[in-house]
Design an enzyme around this catalytic site. Structure first.
Site, PDB file in Angstrom:
ATOM      1  N   CYS A   1       1.952   6.363   8.582  1.00 36.70           N
ATOM      2  CA  CYS A   1       1.219   6.401   7.483  1.00 36.70           C
ATOM      3  C   CYS A   1       0.168   7.538   7.692  1.00 36.70           C
ATOM      4  CB  CYS A   1       0.356   5.173   7.324  1.00 36.70           C
ATOM      5  SG  CYS A   1      -0.778   5.428   5.793  1.00 36.70           S
TER       6      CYS A   1
ATOM      7  N   HIS B   1       2.756   1.962  11.217  1.00 34.80           N
ATOM      8  CA  HIS B   1       1.837   1.638  12.166  1.00 34.80           C
ATOM      9  C   HIS B   1       1.651   3.039  12.943  1.00 34.80           C
ATOM     10  CE1 HIS B   1       3.086  -2.590  11.875  1.00 34.80           C
ATOM     11  NE2 HIS B   1       1.796  -2.717  11.147  1.00 34.80           N
TER      12      HIS B   1
ATOM     13  N   CYS C   1       0.942  -1.137   0.228  1.00 37.05           N
ATOM     14  CA  CYS C   1       0.122   0.099  -0.047  1.00 37.05           C
ATOM     15  C   CYS C   1       0.805   1.150  -0.016  1.00 37.05           C
ATOM     16  CB  CYS C   1      -0.801   0.083   1.358  1.00 37.05           C
ATOM     17  SG  CYS C   1       0.297   0.102   2.613  1.00 37.05           S
TER      18      CYS C   1
ATOM     19  N   THR D   1      -7.148   1.155  10.920  1.00 35.94           N
ATOM     20  CA  THR D   1      -7.305   1.277   9.599  1.00 35.94           C
ATOM     21  C   THR D   1      -7.312  -0.151   8.842  1.00 35.94           C
ATOM     22  OG1 THR D   1      -4.771   1.091   9.323  1.00 35.94           O
ATOM     23  CG2 THR D   1      -5.997   3.520   9.617  1.00 35.94           C
TER      24      THR D   1
ATOM     25  N   HIS E   1      -2.404  -4.814  18.963  1.00 36.14           N
ATOM     26  CA  HIS E   1      -1.802  -4.376  17.500  1.00 36.14           C
ATOM     27  C   HIS E   1      -1.021  -3.052  17.737  1.00 36.14           C
ATOM     28  CE1 HIS E   1      -1.644  -3.187  13.453  1.00 36.14           C
ATOM     29  NE2 HIS E   1      -1.647  -4.493  13.293  1.00 36.14           N
TER      30      HIS E   1
ATOM     31  N   CYS F   1      -8.623   1.907   5.775  1.00 34.98           N
ATOM     32  CA  CYS F   1      -8.093   2.616   4.843  1.00 34.98           C
ATOM     33  C   CYS F   1      -8.175   2.097   3.248  1.00 34.98           C
ATOM     34  CB  CYS F   1      -6.628   3.002   4.773  1.00 34.98           C
ATOM     35  SG  CYS F   1      -5.907   1.179   4.392  1.00 34.98           S
TER      36      CYS F   1
ATOM     37  N   GLU G   1      -0.684  -0.512  15.840  1.00 33.80           N
ATOM     38  CA  GLU G   1      -1.514   0.623  15.538  1.00 33.80           C
ATOM     39  C   GLU G   1      -2.425   1.040  16.741  1.00 33.80           C
ATOM     40  OE1 GLU G   1      -3.764   0.583  11.723  1.00 33.80           O
ATOM     41  OE2 GLU G   1      -4.893   2.067  12.715  1.00 33.80           O
TER      42      GLU G   1
ATOM     43  N   SER H   1       0.415  -9.761  10.689  1.00 33.67           N
ATOM     44  CA  SER H   1      -0.188  -8.620  10.001  1.00 33.67           C
ATOM     45  C   SER H   1      -1.795  -8.641   9.894  1.00 33.67           C
ATOM     46  CB  SER H   1       0.306  -8.721   8.532  1.00 33.67           C
ATOM     47  OG  SER H   1      -0.636  -8.047   7.698  1.00 33.67           O
ATOM     48  N   SER H   2      -2.505  -7.528  10.609  1.00 33.10           N
ATOM     49  CA  SER H   2      -3.773  -7.280  10.825  1.00 33.10           C
ATOM     50  C   SER H   2      -4.438  -7.470   9.589  1.00 33.10           C
ATOM     51  CB  SER H   2      -4.129  -6.179  11.485  1.00 33.10           C
ATOM     52  OG  SER H   2      -5.581  -5.873  11.519  1.00 33.10           O
TER      53      SER H   2
END
Ligand code: SF4
Length: 331
Positions: A114, A92, A41, A183, A142, A213, A144, A241-242
């Site tokens: 990001c 993150h 991304c 996100t 997580h 996102c 983030e 990785s979510s």
């Protein structure tokens, strides 16, 4: 920023350099449907570029706090020695305490969070300023989630992980309530939780534009379109990785009888994937395309593979590098 082009149902034949299969080969046939978009991304591309530019501009070593594309550098700033070496915060995002600690120690910090995560941080801060109690829909632990909760003093943000949590939460004042989200969540699960919250607390304030996102949304959409047409689905991505985990779940819910999240070809369980006729492949937002090719090559050793691509929404999102590195980018 979300590309709203409706996914077409046309398929594009890929010209991939996979192992040639001789006519008359005894290998069983396998139709592979590649999901597009998949993989990197704009936020991950920016973080990787930031590391490369920093190495180019300042020379090694460059420290990276947390993980970029599966390579763990440092988890905490305590692992970074004092000095003028750059330390880069990953896409993150980080709790406020991290840049504060870096400033106290006079470390040279470069923030590669990001911009779409920063947007969520800002929303949370605006809600707090307006006296709203904040619910964060996300996953415990997580990075983030830790970063978003860490924008405000401890106890200011309540985490909602499940529909059950949304049904049970008892805010102090339902008239002054807001939610933000991680996100990289499941679009469908999040919609369910938001619907429950809105029904229970009609005055709740949410984001003007979804916090999930564009990359997460588009990759899940592509999987939803491909999964009903294939027996099995492989998601290339890291186990922590979510967005990759969500892609595997979406494939499973959309009817694939076998699904797996794998990092490398060696992770493929051939007891499960050794006897399929059609296979979908996608990749999480931090998985490089070279790993997708490695997976296809592994299948091409066991099958007569024909590869098509599902052409979903086009993505043209681009984020400029962190300010400290822009002059290098221009060179
Ligand atoms: S997955 Fe989305 S929010 Fe996360 S880095 Fe990529 S673009 Fe940004």
């Amino acid at each position: 920023m979300v590309d709203s082009t409706p996914p077409t149902r046309r398929f594009r034949r890929e010209r991939l350099e996979i192992m040639a299969v001789l006519p008359g080969s005894a290998l069983p046939r396998l139709r592979v449907l590649l999901c597009a978009p998949r993989g990197f991304c704009a936020g991950v591309v920016r973080a990787i570029d930031a590391v490369e530019r920093a190495l180019q501009k300042y020379g090694p070593p460059v420290y990276v706090r947390h993980e970029i594309v599966g390579a763990i550098f440092v988890e905490e700033l305590t692992q970074v020695p004092d000095g003028d070496r750059p330390v880069i915060f990953s896409a993150h995002g980080v709790p406020k305490s991290v840049p504060e600690e870096a400033a106290n120690r006079k470390l040279f910090a470069i923030d590669a969070t990001c911009p779409l995560v920063t947007k969520v941080h800002r929303e949370a801060m605006v809600h707090a300023k307006r006296g709203r109690e904040i619910l964060l829909i996300g996953h415990t632990g997580h990075p983030e989630t830790i970063g978003t909760m860490g924008q405000l003093p401890a106890g200011s943000v309540t985490l909602i992980e499940t529909a059950e949590d949304a049904r049970k939460i008892q805010p102090k004042n339902p008239e002054a309530l807001a939610y933000v989200t991680q996100t990289t969540l499941s679009v469908d699960d999040t919609a369910e939780m938001v619907a429950i919250l809105k029904e229970r607390f009609p005055a709740i304030t949410g984001p003007h534009k979804e916090d999930i996102c564009y990359a997460t949304t588009n990759r899940q959409e592509a999987v939803k379109n491909v999964a009903p047409q294939v027996e099995a689905m492989i998601v290339v991505g890291a186990p922590n990785s979510s967005n990759s985990q969500r892609l595997r779940e979406v494939a499973e819910r959309s009817g694939c009888r076998a699904t797996a999240l794998v990092q490398r070809a060696d992770d493929i369980d051939w007891n499960v994937f050794g006897n399929v006729k059609s296979l979908g492949i996608t990749a999480g937002a931090s998985a490089p395309e070279v790993l997708v090719e490695e997976i296809i090559d592994a299948f091409a050793k066991r099958y007569d593979v024909e590869v098509d691509t599902y052409a979903g929404p086009q993505e043209d999102v681009f984020f400029p590098l962190p300010r400290e590195l822009r002059d290098t980018a221009a060179e």
